[in-house]
Motif scaffolding. Sequence first.
Motif, PDB file in Angstrom:
ATOM      1  N   LEU A  29      37.261  48.042  43.058  1.00 14.39           N
ATOM      2  CA  LEU A  29      35.900  48.541  42.926  1.00 14.39           C
ATOM      3  C   LEU A  29      35.724  49.690  43.928  1.00 14.39           C
ATOM      4  N   PRO A  30      35.551  50.909  43.430  1.00  9.14           N
ATOM      5  CA  PRO A  30      35.383  52.046  44.336  1.00  9.14           C
ATOM      6  C   PRO A  30      34.021  51.971  45.016  1.00  9.14           C
ATOM      7  N   ALA A  50      38.426  46.773  48.811  1.00 10.87           N
ATOM      8  CA  ALA A  50      37.553  47.243  47.733  1.00 10.87           C
ATOM      9  C   ALA A  50      38.336  48.028  46.683  1.00 10.87           C
ATOM     10  N   PHE A  51      39.114  49.010  47.131  1.00  8.21           N
ATOM     11  CA  PHE A  51      39.761  49.930  46.182  1.00  8.21           C
ATOM     12  C   PHE A  51      41.045  49.384  45.582  1.00  8.21           C
ATOM     13  N   ARG A  52      41.752  48.556  46.329  1.00 10.14           N
ATOM     14  CA  ARG A  52      43.064  48.128  45.854  1.00 10.14           C
ATOM     15  C   ARG A  52      43.102  46.671  45.412  1.00 10.14           C
ATOM     16  N   VAL A  53      42.381  45.800  46.095  1.00  8.05           N
ATOM     17  CA  VAL A  53      42.460  44.388  45.724  1.00  8.05           C
ATOM     18  C   VAL A  53      41.511  44.092  44.563  1.00  8.05           C
ATOM     19  N   VAL A  54      40.229  44.388  44.721  1.00  8.09           N
ATOM     20  CA  VAL A  54      39.311  44.104  43.610  1.00  8.09           C
ATOM     21  C   VAL A  54      39.049  45.339  42.743  1.00  8.09           C
ATOM     22  N   PHE A  83      44.004  34.408  53.373  1.00  9.78           N
ATOM     23  CA  PHE A  83      42.925  34.294  52.401  1.00  9.78           C
ATOM     24  C   PHE A  83      43.375  34.767  51.009  1.00  9.78           C
ATOM     25  N   LEU A  84      44.098  35.895  50.978  1.00 10.22           N
ATOM     26  CA  LEU A  84      44.522  36.427  49.682  1.00 10.22           C
ATOM     27  C   LEU A  84      45.538  35.526  48.994  1.00 10.22           C
ATOM     28  N   LYS A  85      46.107  34.598  49.766  1.00  9.61           N
ATOM     29  CA  LYS A  85      47.069  33.667  49.197  1.00  9.61           C
ATOM     30  C   LYS A  85      46.393  32.412  48.645  1.00  9.61           C
ATOM     31  N   THR A  86      45.173  32.161  49.092  1.00 11.71           N
ATOM     32  CA  THR A  86      44.476  30.964  48.610  1.00 11.71           C
ATOM     33  C   THR A  86      44.133  31.119  47.130  1.00 11.71           C
ATOM     34  N   ASP A  87      43.624  30.058  46.565  1.00  6.16           N
ATOM     35  CA  ASP A  87      43.213  30.108  45.163  1.00  6.16           C
ATOM     36  C   ASP A  87      42.160  31.185  44.936  1.00  6.16           C
ATOM     37  N   LEU A  88      41.195  31.234  45.863  1.00  6.09           N
ATOM     38  CA  LEU A  88      40.135  32.238  45.713  1.00  6.09           C
ATOM     39  C   LEU A  88      40.696  33.652  45.867  1.00  6.09           C
ATOM     40  N   GLY A  89      41.596  33.814  46.846  1.00  6.95           N
ATOM     41  CA  GLY A  89      42.198  35.124  47.058  1.00  6.95           C
ATOM     42  C   GLY A  89      43.026  35.556  45.852  1.00  6.95           C
ATOM     43  N   THR A  90      43.769  34.620  45.281  1.00 12.95           N
ATOM     44  CA  THR A  90      44.559  34.925  44.088  1.00 12.95           C
ATOM     45  C   THR A  90      43.625  35.338  42.948  1.00 12.95           C
ATOM     46  N   SER A  91      42.499  34.654  42.845  1.00 13.06           N
ATOM     47  CA  SER A  91      41.528  35.001  41.805  1.00 13.06           C
ATOM     48  C   SER A  91      40.971  36.403  42.033  1.00 13.06           C
ATOM     49  N   LEU A  92      40.751  36.777  43.290  1.00 12.69           N
ATOM     50  CA  LEU A  92      40.267  38.130  43.590  1.00 12.69           C
ATOM     51  C   LEU A  92      41.276  39.167  43.129  1.00 12.69           C
ATOM     52  N   ARG A  93      42.552  38.905  43.425  1.00 14.81           N
ATOM     53  CA  ARG A  93      43.589  39.853  43.008  1.00 14.81           C
ATOM     54  C   ARG A  93      43.687  39.900  41.487  1.00 14.81           C
ATOM     55  N   ALA A  94      43.497  38.739  40.853  1.00 13.55           N
ATOM     56  CA  ALA A  94      43.516  38.697  39.393  1.00 13.55           C
ATOM     57  C   ALA A  94      42.363  39.526  38.835  1.00 13.55           C
ATOM     58  N   PHE A  95      41.199  39.369  39.425  1.00 10.14           N
ATOM     59  CA  PHE A  95      40.019  40.129  39.007  1.00 10.14           C
ATOM     60  C   PHE A  95      40.283  41.621  39.131  1.00 10.14           C
ATOM     61  N   GLY A  96      40.967  42.006  40.220  1.00 12.73           N
ATOM     62  CA  GLY A  96      41.244  43.417  40.451  1.00 12.73           C
ATOM     63  C   GLY A  96      42.122  44.031  39.381  1.00 12.73           C
ATOM     64  N   ASN A 132      26.460  51.085  37.638  1.00 11.40           N
ATOM     65  CA  ASN A 132      27.808  51.515  37.994  1.00 11.40           C
ATOM     66  C   ASN A 132      28.045  51.302  39.489  1.00 11.40           C
ATOM     67  N   VAL A 133      29.237  50.848  39.823  1.00 12.78           N
ATOM     68  CA  VAL A 133      29.488  50.460  41.218  1.00 12.78           C
ATOM     69  C   VAL A 133      29.381  51.649  42.180  1.00 12.78           C
ATOM     70  N   LEU A 134      29.728  52.851  41.690  1.00 14.20           N
ATOM     71  CA  LEU A 134      29.594  54.035  42.547  1.00 14.20           C
ATOM     72  C   LEU A 134      28.136  54.269  42.905  1.00 14.20           C
ATOM     73  N   LEU A 135      27.274  54.207  41.873  1.00 12.81           N
ATOM     74  CA  LEU A 135      25.845  54.422  42.110  1.00 12.81           C
ATOM     75  C   LEU A 135      25.279  53.316  42.993  1.00 12.81           C
ATOM     76  N   ALA A 136      25.685  52.083  42.724  1.00 11.81           N
ATOM     77  CA  ALA A 136      25.197  50.960  43.529  1.00 11.81           C
ATOM     78  C   ALA A 136      25.544  51.189  44.999  1.00 11.81           C
ATOM     79  N   GLY A 137      26.754  51.667  45.248  1.00 13.51           N
ATOM     80  CA  GLY A 137      27.187  51.936  46.616  1.00 13.51           C
ATOM     81  C   GLY A 137      26.353  53.034  47.259  1.00 13.51           C
ATOM     82  N   ILE A 138      26.099  54.091  46.490  1.00 11.26           N
ATOM     83  CA  ILE A 138      25.310  55.209  47.023  1.00 11.26           C
ATOM     84  C   ILE A 138      23.881  54.744  47.335  1.00 11.26           C
ATOM     85  N   LEU A 139      23.328  53.924  46.457  1.00  9.43           N
ATOM     86  CA  LEU A 139      21.965  53.417  46.676  1.00  9.43           C
ATOM     87  C   LEU A 139      21.898  52.632  47.992  1.00  9.43           C
TER      88      LEU A 139
END
Lengths: 247, 341
Positions: B27-28, B21-25, B182-195, B81-88
């Motif tokens: 999102l706190p 959550a915090f390092r790859v994508v 997984f992080l090496k796959t196309d989807l995983g690479t996209s996640l890291r790109a998103f991050g 906001n992702v922080l609020l969403a998490g708290i909810l």
Amino acid sequence: MVELQGITVIYNKGMSNEQKALSEVFLFVHDGEFVTIIGPNGAGKSTLLKVILGEVNPLRGKYLIDGRMMNGKPPHYLARFIGRVYQDPNTGIFPSLSIKENLLIASRKGIRSVGFSRLKKRGLDLLKGLGLGLEKRLDVLAGELSGGQKQSLAMIMAVFSGPSLLLLDEHTAALDPRSAKNVMDLTKRINAEQGITVIMITHNMEFAGMYGTRLVEFHEGSLIKSDNRKTHSTKDSKGLRISLSSN
Amino acid sequence: MLAIVEQGLILCLLAIGVYIAFRVVHLPDLTVDGSFALGAAIAVRSIVSGATPVLAISLAAAGGAAAGFITSIIHRKLKVNVLLAGILVMTMVYSVNLRIMGGPNLPVPRVFGQQEVVSYERMSGGTMLDDLFADQGLIEEETPPPIRERTVVAFFTNRLDGSDLAKISIVVISAVIILGAFLKTDLGTSLRAFGCNPSGVTAFGMSQTFLAIIGLLTANLMVGLSGGLFALYSGFADVSLGQGMVVTGLASVILGEIIFGKVKFLYGLLAPVAGGVLYQALLSTAMRYGYRIGFLASDMKLLTALFVISVIGVRQLASSPRKQRFKAEVKKLWLNSRGSQ
Ligand SMILES: Nc1ncnc2c1ncn2[C@@H]1O[C@H](COP(=O)(O)OP(=O)(O)O)[C@@H](O)[C@H]1O
Ligand SMILES: [Mg+2]
């Protein structure tokens, strides 16, 4: 062909900070054209690109690509036909991915499966075509490149999957003069050799005079001038040719 | 010592979730506190209802993933906001956990395979747990015949004979390998790109919403798994189990980065693993000897948070251009003070 018919954009409509950004803009861009847009800050140039990218929905007006209505289409859908490069060299690349991974992302548009794709030959060819030696540094993180290198990488990433349109918003403004010139020449080659339609915003009057098949001027949200011009492009681009096409 | 490693490895999975959550994508995500307790509650409830341990732990992971999914939907679709969403979601999950457990906590019924119990009891002359369960009236479940039909097998023996460690290690190692792949796959690479450039992925035809969903879902899946294992290991689930788990996870990630900061193998997944174990080791040392300098076990959350703050602070200072200015100022002051003497 991109058609903008009477596009009007008002930000924060109905609020105290309401701001008209575009009023009744008509612009038709033919395939293969290189349109250069100039105009003072706040003239609505960037807003125009945002409309084309689907990031801003116009209040009025129609937007078509090849005769198909594009109003209301989501940005990630439109991105399949449109490449873009902005001013900040970090926005067009993925800094914490390697050069190779950056190209992999650019090679196919849309959400990927979980498969492992391999870098297509075309990616390497594009990279070689830059003449920056990046093809030998595939595992280097893109974030470690210089501004000019990042922007060059961003350019080939934007055109890797063969979009029909390339939008550039002051894409050389953050670069030193030499890198800026290189990136401009790259822009011209992409337009001439790959036939990708280019719409470029620039504040650099020298570039505005040198590059593009048409000069368009904006002022306070209106398109006030659109001049076709005879270009010296064909000859120049041949002289500069470094093959960008795959074979 | 072994218990620390075992517990540390279980909490590695939490750290891996926080890392995603915090390092790859990037999102706190505060859902973590909720999904850890949710995983614990689901795992124990499943065991109580007769599920096999593997099923119980899988359900715990699925529960965590569901919590992460809901957070990402609230964040992306309702533009919260992702922080609020998490708290909810964390707040909602608290109530859900109470329902799942039917109360603020739920113990794991310890019913071993029949021979195992006999030999163990012959060996040790009864277990401490017998007293505990006798108090709660659970001990009868162990003896009458019907129970053999409803065979509830404890996943962990808590005997510190290496069998628990082996089980936990298998789960952690498979998780790391699967996630690394997984992080090496196309989807995983996209996640890291998103991050590292969220709006950038749109330019390549990918939906930020989709990637945020996959990211938080995966992260909380790991956290739910960790919570489930943790509950089975410690023999109970408690509604307050998740409290401060984001910070614990973050502290582990940061500790791991201090050691493995430069190691990019498996996309940095080794950092949360090493950090998770080290964090547990430090924590138990502090709990054991800390009282001599006046620490209480209850101070640990404070200390953990202070650790996270100080590392972030140091990094901030080290990376900001102000550092240079600060250095220059100090130098100037120093030179001035010398000059005036
Ligand atoms: N997101 C926004 N919200 C509100 N107003 C905006 C926003 N973006 C641009 N504007 C306003 O719209 C006008 C046109 O902006 P822009 O298209 O960025 O101009 P240009 O790119 O030509 O400098 C400006 O007055 C600007 O302040
Ligand atoms: Mg602008």
